[in-house]
Design an enzyme around this catalytic site. Sequence first.
Site, PDB file in Angstrom:
ATOM      1  N   ASN A 147      17.600  17.123  24.560  1.00 50.98           N
ATOM      2  CA  ASN A 147      17.430  18.279  23.670  1.00 50.98           C
ATOM      3  C   ASN A 147      17.198  17.765  22.256  1.00 50.98           C
ATOM      4  O   ASN A 147      18.118  17.286  21.605  1.00 50.98           O
ATOM      5  CB  ASN A 147      18.705  19.144  23.729  1.00 50.98           C
ATOM      6  CG  ASN A 147      18.684  20.271  22.710  1.00 50.98           C
ATOM      7  OD1 ASN A 147      17.632  20.582  22.129  1.00 50.98           O
ATOM      8  ND2 ASN A 147      19.838  20.886  22.480  1.00 50.98           N
ATOM      9  N   LYS A 157      16.491  19.420  19.650  1.00 53.78           N
ATOM     10  CA  LYS A 157      16.876  20.398  18.614  1.00 53.78           C
ATOM     11  C   LYS A 157      15.729  20.520  17.598  1.00 53.78           C
ATOM     12  O   LYS A 157      14.572  20.393  17.980  1.00 53.78           O
ATOM     13  CB  LYS A 157      18.188  19.993  17.953  1.00 53.78           C
ATOM     14  CG  LYS A 157      19.270  19.667  18.991  1.00 53.78           C
ATOM     15  CD  LYS A 157      20.626  19.578  18.412  1.00 53.78           C
ATOM     16  CE  LYS A 157      21.601  19.144  19.494  1.00 53.78           C
ATOM     17  NZ  LYS A 157      22.971  19.304  19.137  1.00 53.78           N
ATOM     18  N   HIS A 193      22.645  27.579  24.542  1.00 47.06           N
ATOM     19  CA  HIS A 193      23.218  26.398  23.872  1.00 47.06           C
ATOM     20  C   HIS A 193      24.248  26.876  22.845  1.00 47.06           C
ATOM     21  O   HIS A 193      24.088  27.937  22.243  1.00 47.06           O
ATOM     22  CB  HIS A 193      22.100  25.597  23.195  1.00 47.06           C
ATOM     23  CG  HIS A 193      22.572  24.276  22.685  1.00 47.06           C
ATOM     24  ND1 HIS A 193      23.212  24.130  21.480  1.00 47.06           N
ATOM     25  CD2 HIS A 193      22.530  23.039  23.243  1.00 47.06           C
ATOM     26  CE1 HIS A 193      23.538  22.856  21.314  1.00 47.06           C
ATOM     27  NE2 HIS A 193      23.133  22.175  22.367  1.00 47.06           N
ATOM     28  N   GLU A 198      24.758  26.108  19.921  1.00 41.59           N
ATOM     29  CA  GLU A 198      24.217  26.395  18.585  1.00 41.59           C
ATOM     30  C   GLU A 198      23.548  27.770  18.544  1.00 41.59           C
ATOM     31  O   GLU A 198      23.558  28.448  17.518  1.00 41.59           O
ATOM     32  CB  GLU A 198      23.246  25.274  18.171  1.00 41.59           C
ATOM     33  CG  GLU A 198      24.010  24.007  17.804  1.00 41.59           C
ATOM     34  CD  GLU A 198      23.285  22.717  18.089  1.00 41.59           C
ATOM     35  OE1 GLU A 198      22.047  22.713  18.214  1.00 41.59           O
ATOM     36  OE2 GLU A 198      23.983  21.683  18.194  1.00 41.59           O
ATOM     37  N   GLU A 250      28.901  21.881  28.389  1.00 35.59           N
ATOM     38  CA  GLU A 250      28.891  21.218  27.093  1.00 35.59           C
ATOM     39  C   GLU A 250      30.072  21.701  26.261  1.00 35.59           C
ATOM     40  O   GLU A 250      29.980  22.747  25.590  1.00 35.59           O
ATOM     41  CB  GLU A 250      27.600  21.541  26.343  1.00 35.59           C
ATOM     42  CG  GLU A 250      26.348  21.069  27.025  1.00 35.59           C
ATOM     43  CD  GLU A 250      25.258  20.754  26.015  1.00 35.59           C
ATOM     44  OE1 GLU A 250      24.820  19.608  25.992  1.00 35.59           O
ATOM     45  OE2 GLU A 250      24.890  21.641  25.231  1.00 35.59           O
ATOM     46  N   GLY A 310      27.777  16.424  19.365  1.00 36.72           N
ATOM     47  CA  GLY A 310      27.491  15.788  18.082  1.00 36.72           C
ATOM     48  C   GLY A 310      28.707  15.198  17.393  1.00 36.72           C
ATOM     49  O   GLY A 310      28.626  14.797  16.229  1.00 36.72           O
ATOM     50  N   SER A 349      27.979  14.193  23.300  1.00 30.96           N
ATOM     51  CA  SER A 349      28.158  12.793  22.894  1.00 30.96           C
ATOM     52  C   SER A 349      27.917  11.805  24.032  1.00 30.96           C
ATOM     53  O   SER A 349      28.618  10.797  24.155  1.00 30.96           O
ATOM     54  CB  SER A 349      29.549  12.590  22.260  1.00 30.96           C
ATOM     55  OG  SER A 349      29.651  13.379  21.087  1.00 30.96           O
TER      56      SER A 349
HETATM   57  C1  PEP Z   1      23.613  18.999  22.678  1.00 24.36           C
HETATM   58  O1  PEP Z   1      23.364  19.441  21.572  1.00 24.36           O
HETATM   59  O2  PEP Z   1      23.258  19.625  23.696  1.00 24.36           O
HETATM   60  C2  PEP Z   1      24.330  17.734  22.773  1.00 24.36           C
HETATM   61  C3  PEP Z   1      24.884  17.424  23.920  1.00 24.36           C
HETATM   62  O3  PEP Z   1      24.381  16.977  21.654  1.00 24.36           O
HETATM   63  P1  PEP Z   1      24.987  15.479  21.511  1.00 24.36           P
HETATM   64  O4  PEP Z   1      24.493  14.681  22.684  1.00 24.36           O
HETATM   65  O5  PEP Z   1      24.444  14.983  20.215  1.00 24.36           O
HETATM   66  O6  PEP Z   1      26.467  15.603  21.530  1.00 24.36           O
END
Ligand code: PEP
Length: 263
Positions: A13, A15, A105, A107, A175, A181, A221
């Site tokens: 992803n 973003k 997601h 966000e 997630e 992040g 992460s």
């Molecule tokens: C995400 O935004 O879906 C995500 C998993 O981000 P990160 O891998 O940076 O934690």
Amino acid sequence: MAKVARIPFIAGNWKMNLDHLQAIAFVQKLAWSLKDARHDFAATEVAVFPPFTDLRSVQTLISADKLDLKFGAQDVSEHESGAYTGEISAAFLKALDAAYVIIGHSERRTLHGEDDEKVAAKVAAAVKHGIVPVICVGETAEDLARYGPSAIPVQQLRGALSGIAGATDIVVAYEPVWAIGSGQAATPEQAEQVCAALREVVAAVLGDEVAAATRILYGGSVKASNIASFMRQSNVDGALVGGASLDIGEFASIAQFLKHVGT
Ligand code: PEP
């Protein structure tokens, strides 16, 4: 539940990163990296999720160069067409050959106020047009302290599946919001516990056969150094990768997890 072989799925992803020119260079280099590493796309599927403005360029490149990479969008409208300024319909994504779309997601849920009802409507729109939804669910740190790891993701997934009786092809991504992040991934045991609970939800709503075939990803992460620990879990079928998907070497190495899963 019957055990079936599920093809692992590594999804990046992006973003709001990389414009369409950067996307072309990135996808070319990613394809070369995976080719150099003799990546077996039949054994592990790899997809990128660029911003909307990149999709046409990525589609053209993948199709012209016959790359085995898949691509999808990061969001979709629940509407078919009409006076919805700024929105993109599932029909438009289908016309671009997008295989997948990320829906719900964290966000989108936190920054754009998307609730379970909206997520369900978007999932239904994607399924209607033959685009596989990558349905994201996950608890916040407060939810985790209050309800434990599974309750909120289970509730969100029940909501997301409420309008797609009869669907057979979905992807779910667990997630934890606190892991996105942050550099602090969930433990593999926690990921397994929640992914197993999510598979039960898929079984209850869409049946055992669909549940057994559904890929459930962990996201939060994920890096090359921890992917193997997640992939060893029996209910974790891949990863939704944010930050690390923007680093070609790192993302290619995550996709190559089979090389280090035994280590
Ligand atoms: C995400 O935004 O879906 C995500 C998993 O981000 P990160 O891998 O940076 O934690």
